[in-house]
Design an enzyme around this catalytic site. Sequence first.
Site, PDB file in Angstrom:
ATOM      1  N   HIS A  77      10.286   7.311   8.045  1.00 36.91           N
ATOM      2  CA  HIS A  77      10.858   7.460   6.710  1.00 36.91           C
ATOM      3  C   HIS A  77      12.340   7.770   6.858  1.00 36.91           C
ATOM      4  O   HIS A  77      12.779   8.261   7.898  1.00 36.91           O
ATOM      5  CB  HIS A  77      10.138   8.562   5.931  1.00 36.91           C
ATOM      6  CG  HIS A  77       8.779   8.155   5.459  1.00 36.91           C
ATOM      7  ND1 HIS A  77       8.377   8.254   4.140  1.00 36.91           N
ATOM      8  CD2 HIS A  77       7.716   7.628   6.124  1.00 36.91           C
ATOM      9  CE1 HIS A  77       7.128   7.817   4.024  1.00 36.91           C
ATOM     10  NE2 HIS A  77       6.708   7.427   5.210  1.00 36.91           N
ATOM     11  N   ARG A 115       0.830  -1.209   0.000  1.00 36.56           N
ATOM     12  CA  ARG A 115       0.000   0.000   0.000  1.00 36.56           C
ATOM     13  C   ARG A 115       0.865   1.261   0.000  1.00 36.56           C
ATOM     14  O   ARG A 115       0.963   1.961  -0.991  1.00 36.56           O
ATOM     15  CB  ARG A 115      -0.947  -0.005   1.221  1.00 36.56           C
ATOM     16  CG  ARG A 115      -2.119   0.992   1.117  1.00 36.56           C
ATOM     17  CD  ARG A 115      -1.770   2.415   1.534  1.00 36.56           C
ATOM     18  NE  ARG A 115      -1.338   2.519   2.915  1.00 36.56           N
ATOM     19  CZ  ARG A 115      -0.915   3.643   3.446  1.00 36.56           C
ATOM     20  NH1 ARG A 115      -0.858   4.750   2.734  1.00 36.56           N
ATOM     21  NH2 ARG A 115      -0.490   3.672   4.713  1.00 36.56           N
ATOM     22  N   ASP A 116       1.528   1.525   1.097  1.00 37.56           N
ATOM     23  CA  ASP A 116       2.319   2.745   1.217  1.00 37.56           C
ATOM     24  C   ASP A 116       3.511   2.733   0.268  1.00 37.56           C
ATOM     25  O   ASP A 116       3.919   3.769  -0.250  1.00 37.56           O
ATOM     26  CB  ASP A 116       2.785   2.897   2.667  1.00 37.56           C
ATOM     27  CG  ASP A 116       3.343   4.273   2.978  1.00 37.56           C
ATOM     28  OD1 ASP A 116       3.103   5.204   2.196  1.00 37.56           O
ATOM     29  OD2 ASP A 116       4.015   4.420   4.014  1.00 37.56           O
ATOM     30  N   CYS A 159       5.027   9.862   0.111  1.00 40.02           N
ATOM     31  CA  CYS A 159       3.686  10.355   0.380  1.00 40.02           C
ATOM     32  C   CYS A 159       3.289  11.270  -0.765  1.00 40.02           C
ATOM     33  O   CYS A 159       3.992  12.246  -1.058  1.00 40.02           O
ATOM     34  CB  CYS A 159       3.634  11.126   1.699  1.00 40.02           C
ATOM     35  SG  CYS A 159       2.017  11.864   2.027  1.00 40.02           S
ATOM     36  N   ASN A 208      10.221   4.756   2.749  1.00 37.46           N
ATOM     37  CA  ASN A 208      10.067   4.215   4.090  1.00 37.46           C
ATOM     38  C   ASN A 208      11.335   3.505   4.540  1.00 37.46           C
ATOM     39  O   ASN A 208      12.206   3.169   3.737  1.00 37.46           O
ATOM     40  CB  ASN A 208       8.919   3.193   4.093  1.00 37.46           C
ATOM     41  CG  ASN A 208       7.560   3.814   3.941  1.00 37.46           C
ATOM     42  OD1 ASN A 208       7.050   4.428   4.857  1.00 37.46           O
ATOM     43  ND2 ASN A 208       6.971   3.646   2.766  1.00 37.46           N
ATOM     44  N   HIS A 222       6.475   4.502  12.582  1.00 36.58           N
ATOM     45  CA  HIS A 222       6.515   4.498  11.115  1.00 36.58           C
ATOM     46  C   HIS A 222       7.499   5.581  10.681  1.00 36.58           C
ATOM     47  O   HIS A 222       7.152   6.757  10.624  1.00 36.58           O
ATOM     48  CB  HIS A 222       5.111   4.784  10.585  1.00 36.58           C
ATOM     49  CG  HIS A 222       4.985   4.713   9.094  1.00 36.58           C
ATOM     50  ND1 HIS A 222       4.236   3.744   8.462  1.00 36.58           N
ATOM     51  CD2 HIS A 222       5.481   5.492   8.104  1.00 36.58           C
ATOM     52  CE1 HIS A 222       4.285   3.933   7.146  1.00 36.58           C
ATOM     53  NE2 HIS A 222       5.033   4.995   6.912  1.00 36.58           N
TER      54      HIS A 222
END
Length: 309
Positions: free
Chosen positions: A221, A26-27, A252, A261, A219
């Site tokens: 980055h 997803r991300d 993003c 990430n 989370h």
Amino acid sequence: MIAVDYGTTPLPNLPGHVTICEVGPRDGLQNESTVVPVEIKAEFVARLVDAGHRVVETTSFVHPKWVPQLADAEELLSQVERVSGVRYPVLVPNEHGLERALARDVRDIAIFASATETFAQRNLNRSIEQSLEMFAPVIARARAAGIGVRGYLSMCFGDPWEGEVSRQQVVRIATQLLDAGCTELSLGDTIGVATPGQVDALLRDLFEVGVSADQIAVHFHDTYGQALTNTFVALQRGITTIDASAGGLGGCPYAGSATGNLATEDLVWHLHGLGIDTGIDLQKLVETSAWLVGYMGRTCLARTVAALT
């Protein structure tokens, strides 16, 4: 190259097991300009599970106008063969997204909130308070249906438009999300500016208001190369759920300075070296990321993948 076992050297006061929430499907893919075929995405998810992942964030029910890469959410979920004991969370932006998830028998969802007003407007087209009002019925309906709800809280450490973010504001919104019924809260360093002292201070502030370590995920980055260092600080504070993306994919679409990430392979190497169990087969994971970025014609950002291929 086959991964060589160089041994482990544990350090005191660290958890014995860490759950990695794999966000690559997803991300990791959402910001890619070239649309990946649904069959490749389904194989990606399957290979991540085969490598040992037990939490794989699979897709999002955001409107395809905003994230074209994920327009195939329903089709992907129909192709993914769900394995017992594995969670396949799906991001939902609102009640309509929840209805789509329920129709596909999704058992874990995620919502995406912001710690800053500017990002809330850019990402959700509403204020922080308006977004929390929008999420409240989503959380309530999901919990009533027995569905786990992860709350992402973005821009916890810095915002490209507002700069430094007040810890008090982050704590206020975090506790509101938990009070609303979120079963887990993922603290996002969306643009990768956090440093270890900031991570430690925010976690300490959350603990002081009664939030427990088992309610929190982190989370990070890796924009400034701090993701693993920040992860280590979180481990020292008892955090046992870490978000990462295979091959370091991700960013993003609403924050241009947000680069990849934390790479799952680099995280696994780091944790295994500390004697922390993840349940993940590093070699299989490396092969999976090398396969995917090869298909996409990309250079893999994960240093561990580069070292082992």
